[in-house]
Write an enzyme that holds these catalytic residues in place. Structure first.
Site, PDB file in Angstrom:
ATOM      1  CB  ALA A 116       7.447   4.748   8.013  1.00 22.78           C
ATOM      2  CB  SER A 174      15.302   1.842  13.418  1.00 22.71           C
ATOM      3  OG  SER A 174      14.951   3.059  14.023  1.00 22.71           O
ATOM      4  CG  HIS A 212      12.356   7.886  -1.203  1.00 22.88           C
ATOM      5  ND1 HIS A 212      11.157   7.656  -1.833  1.00 22.88           N
ATOM      6  CD2 HIS A 212      12.124   7.637   0.115  1.00 22.88           C
ATOM      7  CE1 HIS A 212      10.247   7.290  -0.950  1.00 22.88           C
ATOM      8  NE2 HIS A 212      10.805   7.278   0.245  1.00 22.88           N
ATOM      9  CE  LYS A 253       2.130   7.185  -2.292  1.00 16.81           C
ATOM     10  NZ  LYS A 253       1.560   7.515  -0.945  1.00 16.81           N
ATOM     11  NE  ARG A 261       2.022  10.897   5.587  1.00 14.21           N
ATOM     12  CZ  ARG A 261       1.339   9.768   5.869  1.00 14.21           C
ATOM     13  NH1 ARG A 261       0.746   9.095   4.907  1.00 14.21           N
ATOM     14  NH2 ARG A 261       1.258   9.335   7.106  1.00 14.21           N
ATOM     15  CG  ASP A 285       0.799  10.644   1.381  1.00  8.78           C
ATOM     16  OD1 ASP A 285       1.614   9.701   1.328  1.00  8.78           O
ATOM     17  OD2 ASP A 285      -0.210  10.628   2.104  1.00  8.78           O
TER      18      ASP A 285
END
Lengths: 364, 364
Positions: free
Chosen positions: A18, A41, A87, A105, A177, A190
């Site tokens: 990312a 990856s 996650h 986060k 997102r 976010d």
């Protein structure tokens, strides 16, 4: 007397390429007690290119899977920059493979997921920390010292925070997102994450009694939050409000109001300058004679730092990992505790929105 | 060609010797188109002392009643710094006596009272203006120009405002603003008024759809508001919040967030310096490469003024009075209109508090 030997660097593996992993990779390489030994990856070519583009040591391994990073015995700790919905799986798996976890986060879709991650880390004596960088800037401690000064700040009364950015139509269309299956919390997860953390920080991590989302939140077609606000009521009548958005100009504010003082900071999440962070203090401010002006005027405080805050974050995390690894010490529980409290409030705001902006009680 | 003759100064009478009247007296004397011809107090000695202490012209008359000021044919306009609960009686009486009215804020206990005052002024062709000084600083117009810039600011999204001051136990015990029979609106009327005006100003005086007071407000033993906050929801999802208090450090903030820009001002009510007002603009702010810092950085704008904002207020009011008096022009309706809208929102916040923090619809 011989100098103490330098600590063995904590060896990081990174799972995922990312954009934020570029910044954190740089931080791991800048921090004196950490290094990168592996990146994984879904595409080995992508992993290799990422390693090359970001100045990884020549010895760092590029893997074509996340599993390979977790199976590498040279990896002490993993940094997880994956989309939030992944996650739970990967952070828990990392802990099962005995890797310490630095988690991007928003850390989870809800506190239930986070509890599984925290339990997996705790049961194996592994350090957990979320990647909330501003916590580690020396400015944050200096601001806290001001907020703790009974003469200059006094009793906490109100907090307000904004985090917004406007990355344009391409971001709104394609970024993870904005995808309900990847980052279902949208701007709340976010951007609101930071506001909530700042509010908790100002309150010495006391949880609010109730959280009420403010009408109206904005959503995309898939139902992902594009902007929202909330009010948080604490014990003693302390009132906090925040606003987070993907639809407004990049703005990163915290203001904290006390009986005797006021603190404001305009770049709390990402300092405008890497090596210095300003904040502004109004203390014991009174109207001047005839109410023409005030006395004293606010003051600017500049806090310099040799390392950017994200490198200080890695340094702190690596220091804790090093103490566990080399000295057999226990984990630092502050970080999982405040991460969980932040997630609890995120959840409460989401629930309030889902329930038509009803007040939601927050319980630990 | 002969120069235009200077306008005949508007002749002010002042009813009451409140502390704020000292500041406004100075403003009337500083403004080039106004002068003071009379002051009335319940005590003629007090009125005379006030005139002397505040540098009134030797010809200014001191009266032992407010009525005497209103009956003085040399008085064109009255400035009313009395406690709010007395505004209805004295402002209406002033209008009946054909005096233009500059009315201290909060202007009335509720919009019903204000409507009586406005009707009395309007039916006699008299100018009404509330004494909200910051409206008249040239900074306010410059800030508005920024907020109106589609490229640099864009669509309005959110507003936040704070006005608080902490004048200590003596103020809380004895000031008229804490007495339910004198200034029943407490911090909401005295401080929240400015926040509400700022929010309306940022919204081009569009009224919010709903107003919801935020839990919890604080009250003194007599039930007067010591601190409160509210959220205001506008059409198009624009969200505004404010916080006002008599229990927190002197703080005077407005921040206005748009799709492409952000404006903040830290001394909007009383500029820290009389001759210059700063404001801060973030426009088209993006994260820098690697999300290290931002581009461009915010800019500070300094707006200088020859006259303090309260003198510019008097000048504007006197100019309007002069046009009515000498040229037979009509009144400027902007000022009563925005005063009424501000009062409507004050009322809605009060009602929301009284009804247990329920959302209140606002209708003109």
């Amino acid at each position: 007397m011989a100098a103490e030997p330098p600590p063995t660097p904590v060896r990081f593996g990174i799972i995922g390429c990312a954009n934020i992993a570029r910044k954190v990779s740089r931080a791991i390489l800048l921090s004196p007690n950490s290094t990168i030994v592996a990146i994984g990856s879904r595409s080995i070519e992508k992993a290799a290119a990422f390693a090359k583009d970001n100045g990884f040591p020549a010895s760092a391994k590029a893997y074509g899977s996340y599993d390979a990073v977790l199976d590498d015995p040279e990896v002490d700790a993993v940094y997880v920059p994956l989309p939030t919905s992944l996650h739970l799986h990967w952070a828990v798996l990392a802990a099962r493979k005995r890797k310490h976890v630095l988690l991007e986060k928003p850390v989870a879709l809800n506190v239930g997921e986070l509890d599984e991650i925290l339990a997996a880390c705790e049961s194996s004596g592994l350090q957990y920390m979320d990647a909330t960088m501003w916590m580690h800037h020396p400015r944050t401690a200096e601001m806290k010292a001001f907020l703790s000064d009974p003469q200059r700040f006094g009793q906490l009364k109100a907090v307000h925070s904004i985090f917004s950015y406007n990355s344009g139509p391409e971001f709104l269309k394609n970024d993870i997102r904005l995808k309900p299956d990847l980052d279902a919390l949208g701007a709340l997860g976010d951007a609101g994450w930071y506001c909530i953390r700042a509010i908790l920080w100002a309150n010495d991590y006391q949880l609010p009694k109730t959280v009420t989302a403010l009408k109206d939140a904005e959503f995309n077609e898939a139902g992902v939050i594009l902007s929202c606000g909330a009010s948080l009521l604490f014990h003693d009548g302390i009132l906090a409000t925040f606003y987070c958005s993907f639809l407004s100009n990049l703005t990163m504010e915290v203001s904290v109001l006390g009986a005797n003082g006021y603190l404001r900071v305009h770049d709390f999440i990402i300092p405008f300058q890497e090596n210095v962070g300003p904040f502004y203090v109004h203390a014991n401010t009174k109207f001047a004679q005839l109410s023409i002006g005030i006395e004293p005027e606010p003051t600017e405080h500049l806090v310099t730092t040799d390392l950017p805050q994200e490198a200080l974050m890695v340094k702190e995390f690596s220091s804790l990992v090093g103490k566990i690894k080399e000295n057999g010490l226990g984990t630092e529980t502050k970080w999982p505790t405040i991460s969980r409290k932040t997630q609890l409030v995120v959840d409460a705001v989401k629930t309030s929105i889902d329930k038509g902006f009803e007040p939601i009680e927050v319980a630990y």
